[in-house]
Write an enzyme that holds these catalytic residues in place. Structure first.
Site, PDB file in Angstrom:
ATOM      1  N   SER A   1       0.835  -1.197   0.000  1.00  0.00           N
ATOM      2  CA  SER A   1       0.000   0.000   0.000  1.00  0.00           C
ATOM      3  C   SER A   1       0.872   1.250   0.000  1.00  0.00           C
ATOM      4  O   SER A   1       0.378   2.348   0.225  1.00  0.00           O
ATOM      5  CB  SER A   1      -0.938  -0.019   1.205  1.00  0.00           C
ATOM      6  OG  SER A   1      -0.208  -0.290   2.379  1.00  0.00           O
TER       7      SER A   1
ATOM      8  N   HIS B   1      -1.968  -2.087  -6.256  1.00  0.00           N
ATOM      9  CA  HIS B   1      -2.523  -1.932  -4.910  1.00  0.00           C
ATOM     10  C   HIS B   1      -4.044  -2.078  -4.957  1.00  0.00           C
ATOM     11  O   HIS B   1      -4.762  -1.157  -5.327  1.00  0.00           O
ATOM     12  CB  HIS B   1      -2.114  -0.581  -4.319  1.00  0.00           C
ATOM     13  CG  HIS B   1      -2.635  -0.385  -2.931  1.00  0.00           C
ATOM     14  ND1 HIS B   1      -3.028   0.837  -2.447  1.00  0.00           N
ATOM     15  CD2 HIS B   1      -2.848  -1.271  -1.923  1.00  0.00           C
ATOM     16  CE1 HIS B   1      -3.457   0.690  -1.193  1.00  0.00           C
ATOM     17  NE2 HIS B   1      -3.358  -0.572  -0.868  1.00  0.00           N
TER      18      HIS B   1
ATOM     19  N   GLU C   1      -4.571   0.924  -7.532  1.00  0.00           N
ATOM     20  CA  GLU C   1      -3.507   1.901  -7.766  1.00  0.00           C
ATOM     21  C   GLU C   1      -2.346   1.158  -8.416  1.00  0.00           C
ATOM     22  O   GLU C   1      -1.857   0.174  -7.868  1.00  0.00           O
ATOM     23  CB  GLU C   1      -3.036   2.524  -6.443  1.00  0.00           C
ATOM     24  CG  GLU C   1      -4.015   3.542  -5.871  1.00  0.00           C
ATOM     25  CD  GLU C   1      -3.545   4.137  -4.552  1.00  0.00           C
ATOM     26  OE1 GLU C   1      -3.593   5.361  -4.410  1.00  0.00           O
ATOM     27  OE2 GLU C   1      -3.131   3.363  -3.655  1.00  0.00           O
TER      28      GLU C   1
ATOM     29  N   ASN D   1      -4.045   6.069   0.436  1.00  0.00           N
ATOM     30  CA  ASN D   1      -3.708   5.924   1.858  1.00  0.00           C
ATOM     31  C   ASN D   1      -3.034   7.168   2.432  1.00  0.00           C
ATOM     32  O   ASN D   1      -3.164   7.454   3.619  1.00  0.00           O
ATOM     33  CB  ASN D   1      -2.819   4.698   2.077  1.00  0.00           C
ATOM     34  CG  ASN D   1      -3.656   3.435   2.090  1.00  0.00           C
ATOM     35  OD1 ASN D   1      -4.870   3.505   2.289  1.00  0.00           O
ATOM     36  ND2 ASN D   1      -3.021   2.300   1.866  1.00  0.00           N
TER      37      ASN D   1
END
Lengths: 380, 367
Positions: free
Chosen positions: B204, B225, B237, B275
């Protein structure tokens, strides 16, 4: 051709724990009692069923149903034409009366025991697997495309769809065999319904139903309650919308209707009431136009004026239609014939209409792929 | 779009046939590449093979007057011109390796199986793999009938030994979110993989250059991701490291799309785009709880309703796993040098007590 419906029976269309054969037995028993016949009198049996193969893993239903008639050994076969299975089976029975008499048509479907995603995929088998289903064109999506084009072409609005839904739900409240008999559906329910495939929302779609309907046909009437078949016709079209020129109209309905009117010697103006295939609300509007009840694009005007209400000049789906009456697919076309008979014989109880001389049923398979039209009239 | 047209009478067929049904002339295949949308519907109800909604299904007419039904993962308008591209098949039939038996490993295995892939599943121990497989089959049984579950089961192979990864076209690593263990797993996986197979990490936001430092084929490596739950969340992602090849990047995007996902390219920066924005929100919600702004339920309800988030930040932290959240925050601090990313004391305390969220049945909430 002379053909009469001499007996008719129907279960409630709604989810139930009863199985396919149990449902069929109930409708057959009702039709036999109605006709004052026993199964030993039957000349042939036609079983209409659409999706028992993938749903219950059960094909060869004519032989399965033979288990309900110990010792009969009658000629029998299963008819499948998607949602028009029932109407096509009735058409076949009328043609087959030359060889067998009387003929029982039993339409039956069991859908509520299958998970929704599997059921959607199974029902999708009525569409073209390669051209349509692979591109995500589920049945709601097919009718949504028709609705989109109809709206763009004729200025039809989602309000017109809502009026059809409200009407059919109100009618179902008077029909004890309708799926939504016990449920009031009001504007707030419709407003709260999620979108299924734009512009169609939950209350534009018929429900998932189990059920069976049976009719017994004969060349000769059996007493005054028999109802004459004045016209019967089936027409087809390529199933994929991508193979059609028009997307606001179903050629199969138009052609089947022309043939049925010609056979009956009546025009669309002489139809007193009709049961049409409103699997989605837009389908009722398209049916009205294709059956010649109005010019193309004018169905919504009739709906707005209340012409198709119970009290109107041309009541449509007085039994609640597929929308609120339920759509037990293989049974639907047979159930429409049952409904016409109840009205014509003046035995429709709380939902009895006042003028029921000539009634028409329109049963569609797929998005206008197959269409069966029947015209019934005048208790003999 | 494809059709078979009779050169003599002009009749068109949507199905592959040899002779015109009317005049018996040899029909000719035609593949118009341009058309326009005639009608479109946005479908909000999932069905088998079309699990991700909404999607758009359109009736499209080519310049030759041929029509087809075409599916889109984005809105299109009536009249909009469409160019038909040859279908990308390469990514759709891949045999995929998954490394890791945690929440994301199981989610990826489920996603891949539901999309018809063969899954080679590696983990640390046979016991962990057997347990993860049993839990996966249990989940599948809720959405599939028993015959479908059996077919899905026949498409999973589990092994604690990485040799089996030699059969894979793509391998996705989804082990613990720490650099050293990921490096070791990636190195070991690459050793057994075919030399043209693609290796992706589900990090992540760890440093891709560090993760790929010891790889022999860094041009075949990148980050995919996925978000939890992997079967439902549409975003992937995609991040590439300095040495990732253009082809690998394109393949990773195509692979994501073949799974019904929408890939978004982000640069290989700490915690990527999502994130990096999410962690301060989660941390601040924890601080609100510490400061007695409201109860966990009320903080979550306020943010759900006030920001129109489907889930409150504390419930989301529980879903992600508090240990994972702490590791992402620590990594952000370490790599940016910005201590405002540091996990709040309450978050540290819960992790120290082994209360990691849903997976341990205790976190900000009890499960």
């Amino acid at each position: 051709m002379a053909a009469f419906v001499v007996g008719a029976g129907k279960t409630r269309f709604a989810p139930t724990t009863k199985g396919l054969v149990h449902l069929a037995a109930e409708a057959i028993d009702a039709a036999l009692v109605d006709a004052e016949l026993t199964y030993a009198d039957l000349g042939a049996v036609i079983v209409a069923n659409f999706v028992g193969g993938p749903n219950q893993g059960q094909l060869h239903l004519n032989s399965v149903m033979a288990g309900l008639f110990p010792g009969l050994h009658a000629p029998s076969w299963r008819t499948e034409a998607a949602c028009a299975s029932g109407g096509v089976a009735v058409h076949q029975a009328i043609l087959a009366l030359e060889a067998y008499d009387p003929i029982l048509v039993i339409g039956v479907e069991k859908m509520s025991d299958v998970a929704t995603t599997s059921l959607t995929a199974n029902i999708g088998m009525a569409g073209d697997a390669m051209l349509d289903q692979a591109a995500g064109l589920t049945f709601p999506a097919s009718y949504a495309l028709v609705a989109q084009v109809h709206m763009a072409c004729y200025g039809t609005t989602t309000r017109d769809f809502e009026l059809v839904s409200l009407k059919n739900h109100a009618n179902a409240r008077l029909n004890p065999l309708a799926q939504f008999h016990h449920k009031d559906v009001c504007q707030a329910d419709i407003d709260a319904g999620p979108t299924v495939a734009a512009p169609l929302r939950l209350f534009d779609c018929c429900p998932v139903s189990d059920g069976a309907a049976a009719v017994i046909l004969s060349k000769r009437p059996r007493g005054e309650r028999s109802v004459a078949v004045l016209g019967t016709a089936v027409a087809t079209d390529a199933i994929s919308l991508s193979q059609r020129e028009s997307h606001t109209s179903f050629a199969a309905t138009k052609i089947a209707a022309e043939r049925a009117y010609a056979m009956a010697g009546v025009s669309s103006r002489e139809i007193d009431f009709a049961e049409v295939h409103d699997c989605f609300t837009i389908a009722e509007l398209v049916a009205m136009e294709d059956l010649g009840f109005c010019a193309p694009g004018e169905a919504s005007a009739l709906v707005r004026e209340g012409v198709t209400l119970r009290e109107g000049r041309l009541p449509i789906n007085a039994g609640g239609g597929l929308k609120a009456g339920g759509h037990a697919i293989g049974a639907t076309g047979v159930g429409q014939i049952y409904e016409l008979c109840q009205q014509i014989r003046g035995e429709a109880g709380a939902r009895q209409l006042t003028v029921t001389g000539v009634g028409l049923s329109q049963n569609v398979g797929g998005v206008g792929g197959t269409c069966a039209v029947h015209i019934l009239g005048g208790a003999s | 779009m494809i059709a078979w047209v009779c050169p003599d009478c002009g009749r068109r067929y949507a199905y592959e046939i040899d002779l015109c049904m009317a005049c018996r002339s040899q029909v000719e295949e035609t593949n118009p590449s341009r058309g326009a949308v005639v009608a479109v519907t946005r479908v909000d109800t999932p069905s088998r093979g079309h699990e991700d909604v909404p999607y758009w299904t359109a009736l499209v007419r080519s310049t030759h007057g041929l029509q087809a039904i075409v599916k889109f993962d984005h809105a299109v308008d009536v009249g909009e011109p469409i160019v038909f591209e040859p279908a990308e098949r390469a990514a759709s039939l891949a045999r995929v390796g998954v490394i890791g038996t945690g929440v994301m490993g199981r989610g990826l295995a489920e996603l891949l199986l539901s999309r018809g892939h063969q899954v080679i599943w590696c983990g640390r121990t046979t016991e962990a793999l057997d347990d993860a497989k049993a839990r996966l089959l249990e989940r599948l049984a809720r959405v599939m009938d028993s015959a479908e579950v059996r077919v899905a089961e026949s498409r999973i192979a589990v092994s604690a030994k990485y040799e089996v990864l030699g059969e894979c076209d793509v391998v996705i690593e989804a082990v613990v979110e720490e650099t050293a263990p990921k490096q070791a797993v990636l190195r070991e996986a690459e050793r057994h993989m075919r030399d043209d197979a693609i290796l992706a990490t589900n990090t992540s936001g760890l440093s891709l250059d560090e993760l790929s430092a010891e790889l022999h084929r860094p041009h075949l490596f990148g980050a995919l991701h996925f978000f939890n739950p992997a079967t439902r969340m549409r975003l992937v992602e995609t991040a590439l490291c300095a040495r990732t090849s253009q082809q690998t990047g394109d393949y990773l995007d195509a692979f994501s799309r073949s799974l019904g996902k929408i890939p978004v390219r982000v640069s290989a920066t700490p915690a990527f785009a999502v994130n990096r924005a999410l962690m301060p929100l989660l941390n601040e919600a924890v601080r609100e709880l510490e400061d007695g702004v409201a109860s966990a339920e009320h903080i979550d309800e306020a943010i759900r309703l006030g920001l129109n988030h489907p889930m409150g930040p504390l419930a989301l932290a529980d879903l992600i796993g508090l240990d994972v959240v702490v590791r992402i925050m620590d990594n952000l601090v370490q790599r940016t040098g910005d201590s405002t990313y540091a996990p709040r004391p309450l978050l540290m305390r819960l992790v120290a007590e082994g209360k990691l969220g849903r997976k341990t049945k205790e976190g900000f909430y009890d499960y």
